[in-house]
Enzyme design. Structure first.
Site, PDB file in Angstrom:
ATOM      1  N   CYS A 119       0.820  -1.229   0.000  1.00  0.00           N
ATOM      2  CA  CYS A 119       0.000   0.000   0.000  1.00  0.00           C
ATOM      3  C   CYS A 119       0.851   1.275   0.000  1.00  0.00           C
ATOM      4  O   CYS A 119       0.322   2.364  -0.230  1.00  0.00           O
ATOM      5  CB  CYS A 119      -0.955   0.011   1.184  1.00  0.00           C
ATOM      6  SG  CYS A 119      -2.048  -1.409   1.214  1.00  0.00           S
ATOM      7  N   HIS A 253      -3.422   7.580   2.085  1.00  0.00           N
ATOM      8  CA  HIS A 253      -3.772   6.229   1.658  1.00  0.00           C
ATOM      9  C   HIS A 253      -5.198   5.938   2.131  1.00  0.00           C
ATOM     10  O   HIS A 253      -5.537   6.151   3.285  1.00  0.00           O
ATOM     11  CB  HIS A 253      -2.784   5.236   2.253  1.00  0.00           C
ATOM     12  CG  HIS A 253      -3.164   3.810   2.011  1.00  0.00           C
ATOM     13  ND1 HIS A 253      -3.569   3.353   0.782  1.00  0.00           N
ATOM     14  CD2 HIS A 253      -3.215   2.747   2.852  1.00  0.00           C
ATOM     15  CE1 HIS A 253      -3.841   2.061   0.872  1.00  0.00           C
ATOM     16  NE2 HIS A 253      -3.645   1.671   2.120  1.00  0.00           N
ATOM     17  N   ASN A 283     -10.045  -0.149   0.039  1.00  0.00           N
ATOM     18  CA  ASN A 283      -8.588   0.004   0.032  1.00  0.00           C
ATOM     19  C   ASN A 283      -8.040  -0.660  -1.229  1.00  0.00           C
ATOM     20  O   ASN A 283      -8.053  -1.883  -1.344  1.00  0.00           O
ATOM     21  CB  ASN A 283      -8.023  -0.662   1.295  1.00  0.00           C
ATOM     22  CG  ASN A 283      -6.509  -0.570   1.375  1.00  0.00           C
ATOM     23  OD1 ASN A 283      -5.850  -0.153   0.436  1.00  0.00           O
ATOM     24  ND2 ASN A 283      -5.975  -0.977   2.507  1.00  0.00           N
TER      25      ASN A 283
HETATM   26  N1  ACO Z   1     -18.409  -7.563  10.282  1.00  0.00           N
HETATM   27  C1  ACO Z   1     -18.806  -7.766  11.540  1.00  0.00           C
HETATM   28  N2  ACO Z   1     -17.942  -7.995  12.537  1.00  0.00           N
HETATM   29  C2  ACO Z   1     -16.635  -8.020  12.255  1.00  0.00           C
HETATM   30  C3  ACO Z   1     -16.151  -7.816  10.947  1.00  0.00           C
HETATM   31  C4  ACO Z   1     -17.103  -7.582   9.932  1.00  0.00           C
HETATM   32  N3  ACO Z   1     -16.758  -7.366   8.645  1.00  0.00           N
HETATM   33  N4  ACO Z   1     -14.809  -7.909  10.964  1.00  0.00           N
HETATM   34  C5  ACO Z   1     -14.451  -8.160  12.229  1.00  0.00           C
HETATM   35  N5  ACO Z   1     -15.552  -8.235  13.018  1.00  0.00           N
HETATM   36  C6  ACO Z   1     -15.635  -8.503  14.434  1.00  0.00           C
HETATM   37  C7  ACO Z   1     -14.403  -9.176  14.999  1.00  0.00           C
HETATM   38  O1  ACO Z   1     -14.449 -10.554  14.730  1.00  0.00           O
HETATM   39  C8  ACO Z   1     -14.514  -8.837  16.456  1.00  0.00           C
HETATM   40  O2  ACO Z   1     -15.414  -9.744  17.025  1.00  0.00           O
HETATM   41  P1  ACO Z   1     -15.118 -10.361  18.490  1.00  0.00           P
HETATM   42  O3  ACO Z   1     -15.069  -9.194  19.412  1.00  0.00           O
HETATM   43  O4  ACO Z   1     -16.297 -11.253  18.688  1.00  0.00           O
HETATM   44  O5  ACO Z   1     -13.809 -11.072  18.351  1.00  0.00           O
HETATM   45  C9  ACO Z   1     -15.177  -7.465  16.472  1.00  0.00           C
HETATM   46  O6  ACO Z   1     -15.724  -7.277  15.157  1.00  0.00           O
HETATM   47  C10 ACO Z   1     -14.248  -6.327  16.760  1.00  0.00           C
HETATM   48  O7  ACO Z   1     -13.084  -6.516  16.048  1.00  0.00           O
HETATM   49  P2  ACO Z   1     -11.898  -5.499  16.189  1.00  0.00           P
HETATM   50  O8  ACO Z   1     -10.724  -6.035  15.453  1.00  0.00           O
HETATM   51  O9  ACO Z   1     -11.723  -5.091  17.608  1.00  0.00           O
HETATM   52  O10 ACO Z   1     -12.490  -4.240  15.431  1.00  0.00           O
HETATM   53  P3  ACO Z   1     -11.813  -2.871  15.173  1.00  0.00           P
HETATM   54  O11 ACO Z   1     -12.641  -1.796  15.705  1.00  0.00           O
HETATM   55  O12 ACO Z   1     -10.360  -2.869  15.543  1.00  0.00           O
HETATM   56  O13 ACO Z   1     -11.894  -2.751  13.600  1.00  0.00           O
HETATM   57  C11 ACO Z   1     -10.588  -3.063  11.625  1.00  0.00           C
HETATM   58  C12 ACO Z   1     -11.284  -3.723  12.786  1.00  0.00           C
HETATM   59  C13 ACO Z   1     -11.611  -2.300  10.809  1.00  0.00           C
HETATM   60  C14 ACO Z   1      -9.908  -4.103  10.750  1.00  0.00           C
HETATM   61  C15 ACO Z   1      -9.544  -2.069  12.187  1.00  0.00           C
HETATM   62  O14 ACO Z   1      -8.696  -2.708  13.115  1.00  0.00           O
HETATM   63  C16 ACO Z   1      -8.723  -1.466  11.105  1.00  0.00           C
HETATM   64  O15 ACO Z   1      -9.204  -0.766  10.263  1.00  0.00           O
HETATM   65  N6  ACO Z   1      -7.411  -1.677  11.121  1.00  0.00           N
HETATM   66  C17 ACO Z   1      -6.567  -1.208  10.065  1.00  0.00           C
HETATM   67  C18 ACO Z   1      -6.516  -2.269   9.036  1.00  0.00           C
HETATM   68  C19 ACO Z   1      -6.317  -1.756   7.655  1.00  0.00           C
HETATM   69  O16 ACO Z   1      -6.498  -0.622   7.330  1.00  0.00           O
HETATM   70  N7  ACO Z   1      -5.897  -2.674   6.806  1.00  0.00           N
HETATM   71  C20 ACO Z   1      -5.710  -2.391   5.448  1.00  0.00           C
HETATM   72  C21 ACO Z   1      -4.425  -2.974   4.947  1.00  0.00           C
HETATM   73  S1  ACO Z   1      -3.046  -2.135   5.534  1.00  0.00           S
HETATM   74  C22 ACO Z   1      -3.157  -0.633   5.017  1.00  0.00           C
HETATM   75  O17 ACO Z   1      -3.585  -0.400   3.943  1.00  0.00           O
HETATM   76  C23 ACO Z   1      -2.740   0.415   5.941  1.00  0.00           C
END
Ligand code: ACO
Length: 326
Positions: A119, A253, A283
């Protein structure tokens, strides 16, 4: 000498997938998600996926975006000296996507290569092109970010498959005595490797070895992304002797709206100066920054002489920023 952006372009696949459609696809497998969860946690409302049967590939998107940028620059493709494609999803191990783009543009003979920084790829490619144009003898470069992330998504992993999309964006850069790219910096910390964000698969003697899908520690990525983006933006602002508060167009990004807003706040950049295409495209990895930039330029969000800040971050971890006097 400087390098200046003289044209921008972008391309998207036909197929649009809304969050509701994702809820249906995952629901059929007994996995719960909703438009509300995806929107509030990420800002994403829809994304585009390639349809291979329609001939949509990383290369076809890269070619379309590049042609679009060359057209907006109004240049003859034969005058291109350098083509760099940032991609983590090339269509083949080799030849490079850049060599295929070169033929499609009719720019045979110029330098052409791919950059793999996931990315952060577009920022890496832009930084490399800028350095090569300033050093010479290259005068004109096409820098592209193109991805088909849909190929590496595990459609039964709700925590990753809803985040990504396919697309491409491109810029034409030209060497110039006038600014231009004022400062660009790239960084990496390979200690945050496979466990944080990876697709470990590779081909070995005719076999696919490793995991062909994205593995991600979302919380760790979130934290590292905010840190890296804030630090690199301050660094390029210091190098250019400007304040981040004076940025007129912020093109981060497009991974997650919460990351983008948090970084904008830390840098003192107001939300209305920030491009937000993540809602429509998800993304798109290396494509996200040039795709968002093209949108902003075509909708008149930036005027000549204003400051533009571009930022990328992703697996590696790798990240960087570029500051441009438009
Ligand atoms: N729908 C419903 N529930 C979901 C989903 C979904 N699509 N995905 C995850 N959950 C659940 C999880 O399983 C978890 O359940 P649990 O508590 O029963 O275990 C719950 O939601 C909370 O999960 P968290 O990981 O705490 O959620 P968070 O608020 O951290 O959000 C997310 C997750 C959106 C992935 C966040 O951490 C994030 O955006 N991180 C950055 C990741 C990113 O941008 N990646 C892109 C690639 S790298 C880059 O480009 C920078």
């Amino acid at each position: 000498m400087y390098s200046r952006v003289i044209g921008t372009g972008s391309a998207l696949p036909e197929r649009l997938i809304t969050n509701d459609e994702f809820a249906r696809i995952l629901g059929e497998q007994g996995i719960e998600t909703s438009d509300e969860w995806i929107r509030t946690r990420t800002g994403i409302e829809a994304r585009r996926f390639c349809t291979p049967e329609l001939g949509e590939t990383t290369t076809s998107l890269a070619v379309a975006a590049a042609k679009n940028a060359v057209e907006s620059a109004g240049i003859d493709p034969k005058t291109i000296d350098l083509i760099i494609v940032a991609t983590t999803t090339p269509d083949m191990v080799f030849p490079s996507v850049a060599c295929h783009v070169q033929v499609a543009l009719g720019a045979q003979g110029c330098a052409a290569f791919d950059v793999q920084a996931v990315c952060a790829g577009f920022i890496y490619a832009l930084n490399a092109a800028d350095a090569m144009l300033r050093a010479g003898p290259y005068r004109r470069a096409v820098v592209i970010g193109a991805e088909t992330m849909s190929r590496v998504l595990d459609m039964s992993d709700r925590s990753t498959c809803v985040l990504f999309g396919d697309g491409a964006g491109a810029v034409v850069l030209e060497s110039s005595p006038n600014p231009g790219i004022l400062a660009a910096r790239m960084y990496a910390d390979g200690r945050y490797g496979e466990e944080v964000l990876s697709v470990t698969a590779h081909i070995n003697r005719g076999q696919l070895v490793g995991n062909p899908y994205i593995h991600m520690d979302g919380r760790q990525v979130f934290k590292l992304a905010v840190e890296g983006l804030t630090q690199s933006a301050r660094e390029v602002a210091d190098l250019a002797c400007v304040r981040t508060e004076d940025v007129a167009l912020f093109v981060p990004h497009q991974a997650n709206l919460r990351i983008m807003s948090m970084v904008a706040k830390k840098l003192g950049i107001s939300e209305e100066k920030m491009v937000k295409t993540v809602s429509e495209h998800g993304n798109t990895s290396a494509a996200s920054v040039p795709l968002a930039l093209d949108r902003a330029v075509r909708s008149g969000m930036v005027k000549e002489g204003e400051l533009v800040l571009l930022q990328g971050v992703g697996a590696g971890m790798a990240w960087g920023s570029a500051l441009i006097r438009w």
